[in-house]
Scaffold this active site. Sequence first.
Site, PDB file in Angstrom:
ATOM      1  N   GLU A  84       0.809  -1.218   0.000  1.00 49.35           N
ATOM      2  CA  GLU A  84       0.000   0.000   0.000  1.00 49.35           C
ATOM      3  C   GLU A  84       0.848   1.277   0.000  1.00 49.35           C
ATOM      4  OE1 GLU A  84      -3.181   0.455  -0.210  1.00 49.35           O
ATOM      5  OE2 GLU A  84      -4.292  -1.222   0.650  1.00 49.35           O
ATOM      6  N   GLU A 115       8.834 -22.100   4.871  1.00 51.60           N
ATOM      7  CA  GLU A 115       9.392 -21.233   5.906  1.00 51.60           C
ATOM      8  C   GLU A 115      10.724 -21.758   6.425  1.00 51.60           C
ATOM      9  OE1 GLU A 115       7.690 -22.433  10.240  1.00 51.60           O
ATOM     10  OE2 GLU A 115       6.325 -21.242   9.005  1.00 51.60           O
TER      11      GLU A 115
END
Length: 297
Positions: A84, A115
Site C-alpha cells: 500500500e 518457511e
Amino acid sequence: MSPQMLPQTEMLRDEAEGLDLRPDPDILVRLLDAQKAALNGLDNCIEDLSSGAAILAETIRNNGRIYYVAAGSSGLMGLADGAELPGTYGLSPESIAICMAGGVPTSAEMPGHTEDDAETAKVATAKIKPGDSVIAISASGSTPYPVGFVQHARAAGARIICIANNKDALLFEHADCAIFLDTPPEMIAGSTRMGAATAQKVALNMMSTLMGIRLGHVHDGMMVNVIADNRKLRQRAEGIVQNITGASDRAASEALDQASGNLKQAVLLAAGATDLTQAKQLLDSAGGHLRPALAQI
C-alpha cells in the site's frame, strides 16, 4: 516439549478451556477479547517503533529499498503494509520489496515447508546493498527463512528491523531495531494468524505511517503525496487542495491538472505559487515538506 518450555506463541490459554463447548456468541466474545488483548502488546514498544520508522525514512530519503521479509501469516501482514505504501505516500514501487517464503501466494495454497528454506532466503538477498533496510517479521522469532535472510542482509550492509512475538527471539540477535510484541497465547494455541498477526499488522501500520509523516507526505492528517490514479482518489486529492487552501472545486481541479496530479505542487499553485516552476522550487527548498513550502508564499 513440556508446557514450561513452550514459546509464548505456542502456549495454551487458560480461557480456552472448554471453548468448543460454549455457545457461538460466547466463543466470538472470547475471540474478540483475545484480539484486543493482543494489541496491548504494543504498549511497551513505542520507542522501538519510532526507531524503526526513522530507519525506514532514512532509507527512502537516500533512495534505498525496504524489504519486508517473512513467512506465512507474518508474510501476509508484511504484504498488506508494504504493497500500500507506493499508492498512499507516492513512493516508487521499486523502493519496496516483498520477500515471502515460497513467494507471494496467488491462491489459498500456502505451503508451510517453505518457511524452513533458508537457502532460498539467501538467494533473495542478492540485490541488497548498503542503505537498504529489512523488516523481518516472525511470530516465533525463529523461522528459518527470515532468520537466514537477515543474516545475509546484515552482511551486505542493510539495516535490520525485527518484529517478533516471543521475547527471546533468535531474530533479535541480528537486529539494529528489535520490536517485541508481548502478545498473550492464542485462543487457538499456535494459531498466530490471530492475535500475534493482528499486533504485527498494527505495528507495521504505525511504523510505516510514521515514516510517511517524517518524509513529509502527511499534512494535518491528509495524505498529500497520494497517487490519484482512480476517481475516488482524484476526488480525495481535490478535497485536500480545497481543505488546505480554501480553493474552489474548479480551482482545485485546475491546479491538479497543471501539476499533472502532483498533489503537493497543486496545493502550492492553489495557494498562490506563480507557476509550476516556483511550486517545485518551494518544495525543493523545504525538503519536500508542504508546510514550510506554504510558509514561503
